[in-house]
Design an enzyme around this catalytic site. Structure first.
Site, PDB file in Angstrom:
ATOM      1  N   ARG A 106       0.748   2.129  -4.015  1.00  0.00           N
ATOM      2  CA  ARG A 106      -0.418   2.573  -3.225  1.00  0.00           C
ATOM      3  C   ARG A 106      -0.068   3.850  -2.491  1.00  0.00           C
ATOM      4  O   ARG A 106       0.980   3.936  -1.852  1.00  0.00           O
ATOM      5  CB  ARG A 106      -0.755   1.524  -2.148  1.00  0.00           C
ATOM      6  CG  ARG A 106      -1.527   0.378  -2.610  1.00  0.00           C
ATOM      7  CD  ARG A 106      -2.296  -0.316  -1.529  1.00  0.00           C
ATOM      8  NE  ARG A 106      -1.629  -0.549  -0.263  1.00  0.00           N
ATOM      9  CZ  ARG A 106      -2.195  -1.161   0.752  1.00  0.00           C
ATOM     10  NH1 ARG A 106      -3.447  -1.584   0.658  1.00  0.00           N
ATOM     11  NH2 ARG A 106      -1.563  -1.360   1.866  1.00  0.00           N
ATOM     12  N   THR A 110      -4.596   7.362   1.071  1.00  0.00           N
ATOM     13  CA  THR A 110      -5.872   7.068   0.407  1.00  0.00           C
ATOM     14  C   THR A 110      -6.007   5.595   0.043  1.00  0.00           C
ATOM     15  O   THR A 110      -7.102   5.110  -0.227  1.00  0.00           O
ATOM     16  CB  THR A 110      -5.991   7.872  -0.900  1.00  0.00           C
ATOM     17  OG1 THR A 110      -4.956   7.418  -1.795  1.00  0.00           O
ATOM     18  CG2 THR A 110      -5.837   9.365  -0.671  1.00  0.00           C
ATOM     19  N   ASP A 202       4.814  -5.692   4.607  1.00  0.00           N
ATOM     20  CA  ASP A 202       4.974  -5.051   3.294  1.00  0.00           C
ATOM     21  C   ASP A 202       5.837  -5.943   2.396  1.00  0.00           C
ATOM     22  O   ASP A 202       7.042  -6.086   2.616  1.00  0.00           O
ATOM     23  CB  ASP A 202       5.630  -3.678   3.470  1.00  0.00           C
ATOM     24  CG  ASP A 202       5.648  -2.903   2.163  1.00  0.00           C
ATOM     25  OD1 ASP A 202       6.182  -3.430   1.159  1.00  0.00           O
ATOM     26  OD2 ASP A 202       5.124  -1.776   2.131  1.00  0.00           O
ATOM     27  N   ASP A 205       8.994  -4.339   0.597  1.00  0.00           N
ATOM     28  CA  ASP A 205      10.073  -4.067   1.553  1.00  0.00           C
ATOM     29  C   ASP A 205      10.766  -5.353   1.981  1.00  0.00           C
ATOM     30  O   ASP A 205      11.987  -5.397   2.132  1.00  0.00           O
ATOM     31  CB  ASP A 205       9.514  -3.369   2.803  1.00  0.00           C
ATOM     32  CG  ASP A 205       9.316  -1.875   2.575  1.00  0.00           C
ATOM     33  OD1 ASP A 205       9.819  -1.356   1.565  1.00  0.00           O
ATOM     34  OD2 ASP A 205       8.648  -1.246   3.418  1.00  0.00           O
TER      35      ASP A 205
HETATM   36  C1  PRP Z   1       1.735  -3.559  -2.589  1.00  0.00           C
HETATM   37  C2  PRP Z   1       1.514  -4.883  -3.276  1.00  0.00           C
HETATM   38  C3  PRP Z   1       0.412  -4.564  -4.250  1.00  0.00           C
HETATM   39  C4  PRP Z   1      -0.409  -3.572  -3.490  1.00  0.00           C
HETATM   40  C5  PRP Z   1      -1.622  -4.270  -2.962  1.00  0.00           C
HETATM   41  O1  PRP Z   1       2.505  -2.693  -3.362  1.00  0.00           O
HETATM   42  O2  PRP Z   1       2.662  -5.383  -3.897  1.00  0.00           O
HETATM   43  O3  PRP Z   1       0.848  -4.046  -5.484  1.00  0.00           O
HETATM   44  O4  PRP Z   1       0.401  -3.079  -2.411  1.00  0.00           O
HETATM   45  O5  PRP Z   1      -2.483  -3.369  -2.368  1.00  0.00           O
HETATM   46  P1  PRP Z   1      -3.919  -3.045  -2.973  1.00  0.00           P
HETATM   47  O6  PRP Z   1      -4.556  -4.338  -3.340  1.00  0.00           O
HETATM   48  O7  PRP Z   1      -4.607  -2.344  -1.836  1.00  0.00           O
HETATM   49  O8  PRP Z   1      -3.742  -2.132  -4.155  1.00  0.00           O
HETATM   50  P2  PRP Z   1       2.941  -1.237  -2.890  1.00  0.00           P
HETATM   51  O9  PRP Z   1       1.975  -0.216  -3.407  1.00  0.00           O
HETATM   52  O10 PRP Z   1       3.192  -1.233  -1.419  1.00  0.00           O
HETATM   53  O11 PRP Z   1       4.275  -0.967  -3.695  1.00  0.00           O
HETATM   54  P3  PRP Z   1       5.662  -1.752  -3.707  1.00  0.00           P
HETATM   55  O12 PRP Z   1       5.427  -3.041  -4.417  1.00  0.00           O
HETATM   56  O13 PRP Z   1       6.537  -0.825  -4.445  1.00  0.00           O
HETATM   57  O14 PRP Z   1       6.118  -1.960  -2.287  1.00  0.00           O
HETATM   58  N1  URA Z   2       0.666  -4.449   0.349  1.00  0.00           N
HETATM   59  C1  URA Z   2       1.552  -5.184   1.079  1.00  0.00           C
HETATM   60  O1  URA Z   2       2.746  -5.262   0.740  1.00  0.00           O
HETATM   61  N2  URA Z   2       1.086  -5.829   2.157  1.00  0.00           N
HETATM   62  C2  URA Z   2      -0.186  -5.770   2.534  1.00  0.00           C
HETATM   63  O2  URA Z   2      -0.553  -6.394   3.535  1.00  0.00           O
HETATM   64  C3  URA Z   2      -1.089  -4.995   1.766  1.00  0.00           C
HETATM   65  C4  URA Z   2      -0.625  -4.354   0.677  1.00  0.00           C
END
Ligand code: PRP
Ligand code: URA
Length: 215
Positions: A106, A110, A202, A205
């Site tokens: 994400r 945005t 997150d 993380d």
């Molecule tokens: C997080 C999560 C999803 C996404 C959800 O990933 O694991 O993939 O956000 O958000 P959305 O429904 O608004 O798209 P992130 O993009 O933070 O990446 P990561 O898994 O590398 O931490």
């Molecule tokens: N992605 C995450 O990891 N946590 C949230 O709460 C939303 C998106």
């Protein structure tokens, strides 16, 4: 039966206990990851209606009987990165599951998903595809993943999340009403930076220890 807009919130006490561990800010990454793995195995028991079987004949030590095997391949698709945390638990319980990867992140301003990688098995288009991601927030990442999977011709697709927000589920149904969404729990809302509340922070993380906490 109406097979569209199917959102299943899994009401399982063992999973609720483990999700409480994830929510707790004091849970360190090793324990967090362990609970994600365990929740993911338990969730697979609830998605088993997606799995189609065919009958086979088995020799028991006493006589022949009817057994079952997979009718179509099963493909687990973790959305990188956080979906990887769910893969181990899901794969440990589903026999012969293949694995595809979709990398999206994400954009923090945005909130739109930005693509960086994919590698998906090309097998029977009747395969059961289960997309894994612990967090379904705006739904942007999940919709992106569904579209990638559909480009290859797959049509039996479901999503398995640990925490979902209704807005994300609605976003999926707007474009893909036939996709079934399984969530361990449904949370109240997104905050103004797109995080699920109460949520768990997150997920990526906290699974991989790239957060700023000390534990
Ligand atoms: C997080 C999560 C999803 C996404 C959800 O990933 O694991 O993939 O956000 O958000 P959305 O429904 O608004 O798209 P992130 O993009 O933070 O990446 P990561 O898994 O590398 O931490
Ligand atoms: N992605 C995450 O990891 N946590 C949230 O709460 C939303 C998106």
């Amino acid at each position: 039966m109406n097979n569209t807009n199917k959102s299943i919130i899994i009401n399982d006490n063992l999973i609720k206990l483990k999700v409480s561990k994830l929510r707790n800010v004091n849970t360190g990454f090793a324990d967090f990851n362990k609970n994600v793995v365990e929740i993911s195995s338990l969730l697979m028991a609830h998605i088993s209606p997606e799995i189609q079987l065919k009958e086979t004949t088995i020799d028991t030590p006493n006589e022949k009987t009817t057994g079952y095997e997979l009718k179509y391949p099963i493909i687990l698709v973790p959305i990188l990165r956080a979906g990887l945390g769910m893969l181990e638990g899901a794969r440990s319980i589903i026999p012969n599951s293949r694995v595809g990867f979709i990398g999206v992140q994400r954009n923090e301003e945005t909130l739109n998903p930005e693509y960086y990688y994919d590698k998906l098995p090309k097998v029977d288009k009747n395969a059961t595809v289960i997309i894994l991601d612990p967090m379904l927030a705006t739904g942007g990442s999940a919709v992106f993943a569904i579209e990638k999977v559909k480009e290859l011709g797959y049509k039996n697709i479901s999503i398995c999340a640990i925490i979902s927000a209704q807005v994300g589920i609605d976003r999926i149904f707007k474009d893909h009403p036939e996709v079934t969404v399984y969530s361990a729990v449904l949370d109240r809302q997104l905050n103004d930076i797109g995080y699920i509340c109460p949520g768990l922070g997150d997920a990526g993380d906290r699974i991989f220890g790239t957060d700023n906490y000390d534990n």
